[in-house]
Design a protein around this motif. Sequence first.
Motif, short mmCIF file in Angstrom:
data_model
loop_
_atom_site.label_atom_id
_atom_site.label_comp_id
_atom_site.label_asym_id
_atom_site.label_seq_id
_atom_site.Cartn_x
_atom_site.Cartn_y
_atom_site.Cartn_z
N LEU A 91 -1.88 -1.15 -3.88
CA LEU A 91 -2.87 -0.14 -3.53
C LEU A 91 -2.24 1.25 -3.48
O LEU A 91 -1.07 1.40 -3.14
CB LEU A 91 -3.49 -0.44 -2.16
CG LEU A 91 -4.23 -1.76 -2.01
CD1 LEU A 91 -4.66 -1.93 -0.55
CD2 LEU A 91 -5.44 -1.82 -2.93
N VAL B 265 1.14 5.04 0.41
CA VAL B 265 0.34 6.08 1.06
C VAL B 265 0.79 7.44 0.55
O VAL B 265 1.97 7.78 0.62
CB VAL B 265 0.48 6.00 2.60
CG1 VAL B 265 -0.41 7.05 3.26
CG2 VAL B 265 0.09 4.61 3.09
N ALA C 100 0.84 -1.19 0.00
CA ALA C 100 0.00 0.00 0.00
C ALA C 100 0.88 1.24 0.00
O ALA C 100 1.61 1.50 0.97
CB ALA C 100 -0.93 0.00 1.21
N VAL D 53 -8.21 8.64 5.68
CA VAL D 53 -8.26 8.06 4.34
C VAL D 53 -9.34 8.73 3.50
O VAL D 53 -10.49 8.85 3.91
CB VAL D 53 -8.51 6.54 4.40
CG1 VAL D 53 -8.62 5.96 3.01
CG2 VAL D 53 -7.39 5.86 5.17
N THR E 28 -5.75 4.71 8.38
CA THR E 28 -4.90 3.65 7.84
C THR E 28 -4.56 2.60 8.90
O THR E 28 -4.13 2.92 10.01
CB THR E 28 -3.59 4.23 7.28
OG1 THR E 28 -3.00 5.12 8.24
CG2 THR E 28 -3.84 4.97 5.98
N THR F 99 -9.33 -0.32 7.60
CA THR F 99 -9.02 0.98 7.02
C THR F 99 -10.27 1.59 6.40
O THR F 99 -10.57 2.77 6.58
CB THR F 99 -7.91 0.84 5.95
OG1 THR F 99 -6.70 0.42 6.59
CG2 THR F 99 -7.68 2.14 5.23
N LEU G 53 -7.14 -3.96 5.64
CA LEU G 53 -7.79 -3.19 4.58
C LEU G 53 -9.25 -2.91 4.95
O LEU G 53 -9.74 -1.79 4.79
CB LEU G 53 -7.70 -3.93 3.25
CG LEU G 53 -8.39 -3.26 2.05
CD1 LEU G 53 -7.91 -1.83 1.86
CD2 LEU G 53 -8.15 -4.08 0.78
N VAL H 27 -3.19 4.60 -1.42
CA VAL H 27 -4.06 5.10 -0.37
C VAL H 27 -3.80 6.59 -0.21
O VAL H 27 -2.73 7.00 0.23
CB VAL H 27 -3.80 4.37 0.97
CG1 VAL H 27 -4.80 4.81 2.02
CG2 VAL H 27 -3.87 2.85 0.76
N ILE I 174 -8.98 5.06 -1.92
CA ILE I 174 -8.11 3.90 -2.11
C ILE I 174 -8.31 3.40 -3.54
O ILE I 174 -9.43 3.14 -3.97
CB ILE I 174 -8.42 2.76 -1.12
CG1 ILE I 174 -8.29 3.25 0.33
CG2 ILE I 174 -7.50 1.57 -1.36
CD1 ILE I 174 -8.66 2.22 1.37
#
Length: 213
Positions: free
Chosen positions: A83, A20, A18, A71, A48, A42, A39, A85, A74
């Motif tokens: 991913l 970020v 992921a 968040v 997160t 999240t 996930l 994010v 996504i």
Amino acid sequence: MEINIEQLSFNEDGLIPAIVQDANTGIVLTLAYMNNDSLLKTIQTKETWFFSRKRQELWNKGETSGNKQEVKKISFDCDADALLVQVYPLGPACHTGEETCFHHALYENEMPSHDIVHQVIARIKDRRENPVEGAYTSYLFEKGIDKILKKIGEETTEVVIGAKNNDKEELTSEISDLTYHTLVLMELMGISIGDVKEELKKRHIKKEGQNRE
């Protein structure tokens, strides 16, 4: 919006990387790993959650430091095995106190321009908090709002002149001057670039909704 995690491709350990990213600045903050449970947490909490490969447990970013990440979106890549994010960080992403975990430069040909506005904002803020004798930005803050507004008025007029002259180079220079002085005013008045982006987003969404009516 329907959420279908089954379309994602987790690795043999049940993890997916992921990335970020600061939704405001575009700066990549960190790279961590999520499993199915982190996930889901999240998405449910809008904060997160990651899976620690070292401790073999879930962890919530900012749970102890307070530097949580709200968040906003996504996304997953074309192979569905990574991913992105996008978050609003409530503090530094790195445990060292740095804004991003990627603060060590391995190679740099030139400064990327995508985050220059935020670097200018940081310099303006520093000049206000730590005045430097002879520095123009410190001088503006010392003189106060009347001086800053006078400069904005002057630069606005010069933008108009540059446009009327149909001189792209001159206009670009004058718009840059106007942008800088506007950022100084924003710092003085406590307005962030994020505030402006949020206002623009609200207007855009409102207009999009009106167009569908």
